[in-house]
Design a protein around this motif. Structure first.
Motif, PDB file in Angstrom:
ATOM      1  N   ILE A  64      35.683 -12.020 -18.576  1.00  0.00           N
ATOM      2  CA  ILE A  64      34.404 -11.691 -19.219  1.00  0.00           C
ATOM      3  C   ILE A  64      34.335 -10.243 -19.700  1.00  0.00           C
ATOM      4  CG2 ILE A  64      33.197 -13.497 -17.962  1.00  0.00           C
ATOM      5  CD1 ILE A  64      32.374  -9.982 -16.995  1.00  0.00           C
ATOM      6  N   GLY A  65      35.367  -9.472 -19.427  1.00  0.00           N
ATOM      7  CA  GLY A  65      35.342  -8.090 -19.899  1.00  0.00           C
ATOM      8  C   GLY A  65      36.423  -7.263 -19.239  1.00  0.00           C
ATOM      9  N   GLU A  66      36.320  -5.967 -19.454  1.00  0.00           N
ATOM     10  CA  GLU A  66      37.269  -4.999 -18.902  1.00  0.00           C
ATOM     11  C   GLU A  66      36.801  -4.598 -17.506  1.00  0.00           C
ATOM     12  OE1 GLU A  66      40.576  -2.282 -19.106  1.00  0.00           O
ATOM     13  OE2 GLU A  66      39.979  -3.938 -20.415  1.00  0.00           O
TER      14      GLU A  66
ATOM     15  N   VAL B  10      42.987 -10.787 -20.433  1.00  0.00           N
ATOM     16  CA  VAL B  10      42.499 -10.329 -21.727  1.00  0.00           C
ATOM     17  C   VAL B  10      40.974 -10.274 -21.696  1.00  0.00           C
ATOM     18  CG1 VAL B  10      42.481 -10.766 -24.213  1.00  0.00           C
ATOM     19  CG2 VAL B  10      44.461 -11.462 -22.831  1.00  0.00           C
ATOM     20  N   PRO B  11      40.364  -9.100 -21.871  1.00  0.00           N
ATOM     21  CA  PRO B  11      38.899  -9.031 -21.864  1.00  0.00           C
ATOM     22  C   PRO B  11      38.321  -9.663 -23.131  1.00  0.00           C
ATOM     23  CG  PRO B  11      39.828  -6.861 -22.344  1.00  0.00           C
ATOM     24  CD  PRO B  11      40.984  -7.764 -22.035  1.00  0.00           C
ATOM     25  N   VAL B  12      37.448 -10.651 -22.932  1.00  0.00           N
ATOM     26  CA  VAL B  12      36.794 -11.341 -24.051  1.00  0.00           C
ATOM     27  C   VAL B  12      35.302 -11.395 -23.727  1.00  0.00           C
ATOM     28  CG1 VAL B  12      36.767 -13.406 -25.518  1.00  0.00           C
ATOM     29  CG2 VAL B  12      38.896 -12.710 -24.379  1.00  0.00           C
ATOM     30  N   PRO B  13      34.565 -10.333 -24.055  1.00  0.00           N
ATOM     31  CA  PRO B  13      33.170 -10.244 -23.621  1.00  0.00           C
ATOM     32  C   PRO B  13      32.263 -11.334 -24.184  1.00  0.00           C
ATOM     33  CG  PRO B  13      34.004  -8.075 -24.250  1.00  0.00           C
ATOM     34  CD  PRO B  13      35.034  -9.078 -24.667  1.00  0.00           C
ATOM     35  N   ASP B  14      32.535 -11.808 -25.376  1.00  0.00           N
ATOM     36  CA  ASP B  14      31.654 -12.796 -25.991  1.00  0.00           C
ATOM     37  C   ASP B  14      31.994 -14.197 -25.471  1.00  0.00           C
ATOM     38  OD1 ASP B  14      29.644 -13.430 -28.255  1.00  0.00           O
ATOM     39  OD2 ASP B  14      31.287 -14.837 -28.571  1.00  0.00           O
ATOM     40  N   PRO B  15      31.034 -14.893 -24.842  1.00  0.00           N
ATOM     41  CA  PRO B  15      31.354 -16.203 -24.259  1.00  0.00           C
ATOM     42  C   PRO B  15      31.776 -17.226 -25.296  1.00  0.00           C
ATOM     43  CG  PRO B  15      28.977 -15.729 -24.118  1.00  0.00           C
ATOM     44  CD  PRO B  15      29.645 -14.477 -24.548  1.00  0.00           C
ATOM     45  N   ASN B  16      31.211 -17.171 -26.483  1.00  0.00           N
ATOM     46  CA  ASN B  16      31.602 -18.131 -27.518  1.00  0.00           C
ATOM     47  C   ASN B  16      33.039 -17.905 -27.979  1.00  0.00           C
ATOM     48  OD1 ASN B  16      29.084 -19.465 -27.586  1.00  0.00           O
ATOM     49  ND2 ASN B  16      28.233 -17.784 -28.789  1.00  0.00           N
ATOM     50  N   THR B  17      33.472 -16.653 -27.972  1.00  0.00           N
ATOM     51  CA  THR B  17      34.863 -16.354 -28.324  1.00  0.00           C
ATOM     52  C   THR B  17      35.810 -16.895 -27.262  1.00  0.00           C
ATOM     53  OG1 THR B  17      34.089 -14.348 -29.437  1.00  0.00           O
ATOM     54  CG2 THR B  17      36.441 -14.510 -29.017  1.00  0.00           C
ATOM     55  N   ARG B  18      35.399 -16.849 -25.992  1.00  0.00           N
ATOM     56  CA  ARG B  18      36.219 -17.443 -24.930  1.00  0.00           C
ATOM     57  C   ARG B  18      36.365 -18.946 -25.158  1.00  0.00           C
ATOM     58  NH1 ARG B  18      33.152 -13.922 -21.748  1.00  0.00           N
ATOM     59  NH2 ARG B  18      31.904 -15.516 -20.705  1.00  0.00           N
TER      60      ARG B  18
ATOM     61  N   LYS C  97      11.071  -3.581 -19.513  1.00  0.00           N
ATOM     62  CA  LYS C  97      12.089  -3.030 -20.411  1.00  0.00           C
ATOM     63  C   LYS C  97      13.431  -3.669 -20.075  1.00  0.00           C
ATOM     64  CE  LYS C  97      14.066   1.392 -21.988  1.00  0.00           C
ATOM     65  NZ  LYS C  97      15.487   1.193 -21.630  1.00  0.00           N
ATOM     66  N   LEU C  98      14.014  -4.399 -21.033  1.00  0.00           N
ATOM     67  CA  LEU C  98      15.338  -4.992 -20.842  1.00  0.00           C
ATOM     68  C   LEU C  98      16.408  -4.010 -21.296  1.00  0.00           C
ATOM     69  CD1 LEU C  98      15.330  -8.755 -21.998  1.00  0.00           C
ATOM     70  CD2 LEU C  98      15.438  -7.843 -19.682  1.00  0.00           C
ATOM     71  N   ASP C  99      17.306  -3.674 -20.396  1.00  0.00           N
ATOM     72  CA  ASP C  99      18.470  -2.843 -20.735  1.00  0.00           C
ATOM     73  C   ASP C  99      19.698  -3.749 -20.758  1.00  0.00           C
ATOM     74  OD1 ASP C  99      17.065  -0.460 -20.873  1.00  0.00           O
ATOM     75  OD2 ASP C  99      17.286  -0.061 -18.731  1.00  0.00           O
ATOM     76  N   VAL C 100      20.221  -4.036 -21.956  1.00  0.00           N
ATOM     77  CA  VAL C 100      21.349  -4.950 -22.109  1.00  0.00           C
ATOM     78  C   VAL C 100      22.608  -4.122 -22.380  1.00  0.00           C
ATOM     79  CG1 VAL C 100      22.238  -6.962 -23.325  1.00  0.00           C
ATOM     80  CG2 VAL C 100      19.767  -6.673 -23.043  1.00  0.00           C
ATOM     81  N   VAL C 101      23.567  -4.204 -21.475  1.00  0.00           N
ATOM     82  CA  VAL C 101      24.793  -3.396 -21.565  1.00  0.00           C
ATOM     83  C   VAL C 101      25.990  -4.295 -21.290  1.00  0.00           C
ATOM     84  CG1 VAL C 101      23.598  -1.288 -20.840  1.00  0.00           C
ATOM     85  CG2 VAL C 101      24.683  -2.739 -19.110  1.00  0.00           C
ATOM     86  N   ASP C 102      27.195  -3.784 -21.506  1.00  0.00           N
ATOM     87  CA  ASP C 102      28.377  -4.565 -21.137  1.00  0.00           C
ATOM     88  C   ASP C 102      28.524  -4.556 -19.614  1.00  0.00           C
ATOM     89  OD1 ASP C 102      30.633  -2.470 -20.333  1.00  0.00           O
ATOM     90  OD2 ASP C 102      29.543  -1.654 -22.048  1.00  0.00           O
ATOM     91  N   TRP C 103      29.306  -5.524 -19.104  1.00  0.00           N
ATOM     92  CA  TRP C 103      29.367  -5.724 -17.653  1.00  0.00           C
ATOM     93  C   TRP C 103      29.960  -4.514 -16.923  1.00  0.00           C
ATOM     94  CZ3 TRP C 103      26.831  -8.280 -14.326  1.00  0.00           C
ATOM     95  CH2 TRP C 103      27.318  -8.472 -13.024  1.00  0.00           C
ATOM     96  N   ALA C 104      30.979  -3.890 -17.487  1.00  0.00           N
ATOM     97  CA  ALA C 104      31.571  -2.715 -16.830  1.00  0.00           C
ATOM     98  C   ALA C 104      30.536  -1.596 -16.702  1.00  0.00           C
ATOM     99  CB  ALA C 104      32.791  -2.229 -17.612  1.00  0.00           C
ATOM    100  N   THR C 105      29.730  -1.401 -17.752  1.00  0.00           N
ATOM    101  CA  THR C 105      28.678  -0.377 -17.687  1.00  0.00           C
ATOM    102  C   THR C 105      27.643  -0.740 -16.645  1.00  0.00           C
ATOM    103  OG1 THR C 105      28.993   0.188 -20.019  1.00  0.00           O
ATOM    104  CG2 THR C 105      26.894   0.821 -19.040  1.00  0.00           C
ATOM    105  N   LEU C 106      27.288  -2.024 -16.575  1.00  0.00           N
ATOM    106  CA  LEU C 106      26.305  -2.441 -15.575  1.00  0.00           C
ATOM    107  C   LEU C 106      26.801  -2.146 -14.166  1.00  0.00           C
ATOM    108  CD1 LEU C 106      24.149  -5.631 -15.559  1.00  0.00           C
ATOM    109  CD2 LEU C 106      25.420  -5.020 -13.512  1.00  0.00           C
TER     110      LEU C 106
END
Length: 510
Positions: free
Chosen positions: A37-39, A230-238, A392-401
């Motif tokens: 799901i990511g790096e 392989v990091p593939v953050p977008d679920p549809n791309t996976r 307030k929604l803070d949407v970030v990549d998983w590594a940042t979270l």
């Protein structure tokens, strides 16, 4: 914990239907690409509780113990299960001989001692264990002795777990942060290109166990030459990559895409029940440091609406407030009457009585790499707005979270999920130092009684008191139970459905 074992058996049987055409003796060779799901934020398994870190690092590093079928603790780098004496206070652990690190050095008790000392300082679960440990010694080159202040039932599960993990490192490799990922595992780091891949190669000098493979335990066969994460953050791309045959394995597939995982290039792997989505609350600082406001959040949220948003159909979820589902020894109903109210009006009254000013934002930290996290966040935000919160929604990549959640000033809720863990004390919020920082006298007292008891039946009863405190003090909101779906090439054999997929024992059919 028969429920888990049955689920694995069913999932494995389903996979075998397609696999029959490929059935053969395992063969060595081949490279697989695994879409994650990511790096990962780090390759140091002590320094993170993120599942993504554990999935990659468990191939590189090993622990003294691990989990066999039905989550029984079994030896890994330890020669056998420990000798326990002094009424459960002293654990004497014999180490396997002939084990070498990826740098060619031999493992002995000096490495294990240094590693466990590092674990107690660096890892949240190590810090949890440290509070109960009087001393760790190495009386000889093949022995470790852990002396506890008092009996502590979770110790072996903590030593066996693969994130925030008590991995064994060379004694000269204790730097924090980790400088070189050198372990004893079946695969070693060959190359890492951030945001492109993490390439692992077979460690030819690996000395595995000789007993039969047993879930994470037993023999770890190295059939594959290389594994590339392989990091593939977008679920549809996976999904698209799995359908096209680009990935031998793709983790965390959106449930609405299951129907596409058919044919000669991909198939679905389902783990039922997998675990629970969780909204972890910041009890240390900010808006939700007030328990009354946390209770208002719990009262406002409708778990079924969140689960429908995340998973679409009840084939993939169950509305359940118990921290463990039926079929687990830990299942009980203590405190669950507070769950599932979905009553924003009642929550608004409670919020007003708690003195909320109506303007301070409730900051929800989430990621789209786990798409169900984001979908649940959107629905939760609407319920919480109806209750009077400014959201307030803070949407970030998983590594940042995973990095940002370490800062108590940066968020009020973060959304995550967890498999149903074999030992309740492994659950993140049970640790005082885990993000959320739930510390209370009631929690400490309930956990102390639970952890000091060794009798399984008595422990199961005592866990009811722990769950009651969880609902009284609301350090987190368990949304419900859910099933996890991954995608696998029919040619990839020897993969056992598991919460942290592992690829020793896996091989490519011709």
């Amino acid at each position: 914990m028969k429920h888990w074992h049955k689920a694995i058996t069913l999932a494995a049987a389903a996979a075998l239907s397609t696999a029959a055409a490929y059935a053969q003796e395992p063969q060595r060779g081949g490279v697989i690409d695994v879409a994650t799901i990511g790096e990962p934020p780090t390759l140091d398994p002590m320094a993170s509780t993120a599942d993504l870190v554990g999935i990659v690092s468990q191939n590189i590093f090993e622990t003294l113990f691990t989990f066999g079928t039905d989550w029984k603790v079994v030896p890994l780098l330890a020669e056998a299960m420990p000798e326990i004496s002094d009424e459960g206070r002293v654990y004497t652990i014999k180490l396997r001989q002939g084990v070498t690190f990826h740098d060619g050095s031999a493992m002995d008790s000096a490495d294990v001692l240094a590693s466990l000392q590092r674990w107690q300082k660096v890892a949240s679960r190590g810090q949890q264990a440290a509070a109960n440990i009087a001393s760790i010694e190495a009386p000889d080159a093949q022995t470790i002795r852990i002396t506890l202040k008092e009996p502590y039932a979770p110790l072996l599960s903590l030593l066996a777990f693969n994130n925030s993990a008590a991995v064994v490192l060379p004694s000269e490799n204790m730097a924090v942060p980790m400088e070189k990922p050198v372990g004893t595992g079946p695969y070693m780091l060959k190359e890492r290109k951030p945001d492109q891949y993490i390439q692992l190669a077979r460690f030819d000098a690996y000395k595995g166990r000789e007993d039969a493979s047993d879930f994470y335990g037993g023999a770890r066969h190295q059939y594959l030459d290389e594994i590339r994460f392989v990091p593939v953050p977008d679920p549809n791309t996976r999904v698209e990559g799995a359908v096209a045959g680009q990935f031998a394995y793709a983790d965390s597939i959106p449930v609405e895409s299951v129907g596409r995982l058919t044919g000669d290039k991909t198939e679905a792997v389902t783990l039922k029940p997998f675990g629970w989505p969780v909204f972890v609350m910041n009890t240390k600082e900010g808006l939700l440091s007030d328990v009354a406001k946390r209770r208002a959040v719990l009262t406002a949220l409708n778990p079924e609406d969140l689960l429908i948003a995340g998973f679409g159909t009840s084939d993939f979820y169950a509305v359940d407030g118990s921290l463990y589902p039926e079929g687990y020894a830990w299942n009980n109903k203590e405190g669950v009457e507070a769950y599932g109210q979905g009553d924003p009006e009642k929550a608004a009254t409670a919020l007003s009585e708690a003195g909320y000013d109506g303007t301070t934002p409730l900051r929800i930290l989430t990621s789209r790499q786990y798409e169900f996290h984001y979908k649940m966040a959107e629905v939760a935000a609407e319920y919480l707005k109806l209750a009077g919160f400014q959201v307030k929604l803070d949407v970030v990549d998983w590594a940042t979270l995973t990095q940002r959640r370490q800062d108590p000033k940066a968020w009020d809720i973060f959304i995550s999920h967890s498999p149903f863990l074999p030992e309740p004390s492994l659950i993140g919020v049970m640790q005082d130092t885990s993000p959320g920082w739930w510390v209370s006298e009631a929690k400490t007292a309930a956990l102390k009684a639970f952890n000091a008891e060794s009798d399984p039946a008595k422990r199961a009863e005592l866990f009811g008191a722990v769950q009651k405190v969880f609902y009284d003090e609301v350090p987190a909101f368990k949304v419900g139970d859910f099933n996890a779906v991954a995608a696998k090439s029919p040619k990839l054999q020897g993969v056992t459905p598991a919460p942290w997929p592992y690829f020793w024992n896996a091989y490519l059919a011709k």
